[in-house]
Design an enzyme around this catalytic site. Structure first.
Site, mmCIF file in Angstrom:
data_model
loop_
_atom_site.group_PDB
_atom_site.id
_atom_site.type_symbol
_atom_site.label_atom_id
_atom_site.label_comp_id
_atom_site.label_asym_id
_atom_site.label_seq_id
_atom_site.Cartn_x
_atom_site.Cartn_y
_atom_site.Cartn_z
ATOM 1 N N PRO A 121 0.835 -1.298 0.069
ATOM 2 C CA PRO A 121 0.366 -0.329 -0.022
ATOM 3 C C PRO A 121 0.842 1.042 -0.138
ATOM 4 C CG PRO A 121 -0.043 -0.899 2.077
ATOM 5 C CD PRO A 121 0.731 -2.107 1.361
ATOM 6 N N CYS A 122 1.414 1.632 -0.556
ATOM 7 C CA CYS A 122 2.580 2.405 -1.390
ATOM 8 C C CYS A 122 1.362 4.197 -1.095
ATOM 9 C CB CYS A 122 3.112 2.910 -2.256
ATOM 10 S SG CYS A 122 2.310 2.067 -3.819
ATOM 11 N N HIS A 123 -0.644 3.855 -1.314
ATOM 12 C CA HIS A 123 -0.802 4.959 -2.042
ATOM 13 C C HIS A 123 -1.562 5.188 -0.420
ATOM 14 C CE1 HIS A 123 -2.968 1.290 -0.827
ATOM 15 N NE2 HIS A 123 -4.206 2.036 -0.464
#
EC number: 2.1.1.63
Length: 162
Positions: A121-123
């Site tokens: 989950p880089c977001h």
């Protein structure tokens, strides 16, 4: 080598899932030629889990995944997996969690090289000022993903600054 591909129709566009026999290697919104590629059990398991994520029924993924990268990149990507669903963290705080605050730019660059969108989950990593910054899938998708997760958790609207 990614020999297999599944496609998930999502509210934010088609999600392409590339896999080999053992693991998912890439999940992307990027338009790619998938001519001649078909799904396999690995890519289809990931596709089903992503559909459940978009439906608000899944918060944690458990399909096998593997992306190529340096030891440093692998460390950053593993740390991304510890950011809870619906939460955000600034790049500065994230670099401090990795005990490497001076490597904030390298960490941000590695975040941008993450090939397994949504699942790694880089977001969930945002600017120190609360602004949305840097998302390979485009910032409007990052905003949608964060708002989707907060809505599912019942945290209400986020105040995101642009």
């Amino acid at each position: 080598m990614d020999n297999y591909c599944s496609v998930v129709k999502s509210p934010i566009g088609d999600v392409l899932i590339f896999a080999d026999q053992q693991a998912v290697n890439v999940i992307t919104f990027a338009k790619k030629d998938i001519t001649g590629l078909s799904p396999n059990a690995v890519s289809e398991k990931a596709a089903q889990q992503l559909r459940s994520y978009f439906d608000g029924q899944l918060q944690e993924f458990d399909f096998p995944m593997a992306q190529t990268g340096t030891e440093f990149q692998q460390t950053v990507w593993q740390a991304l997996l510890t950011i809870n669903y619906g939460d955000t963290i600034s790049y500065l705080k994230f670099s401090e969690q990795l005990n490497n605050p001076l490597a904030i730019r390298a960490i941000a660059a590695t975040n941008g090289k993450n090939n397994i969108a949504i699942v790694v989950p880089c977001h969930r990593v945002i600017g120190s000022n609360g602004k949305l910054v840097g998302y390979a899938g485009e910032l409007w998708r990052k905003q949608w993903l964060l708002e989707h997760e907060r809505e599912i958790l019942g945290k209400g609207q986020m105040s995101l600054k642009f």
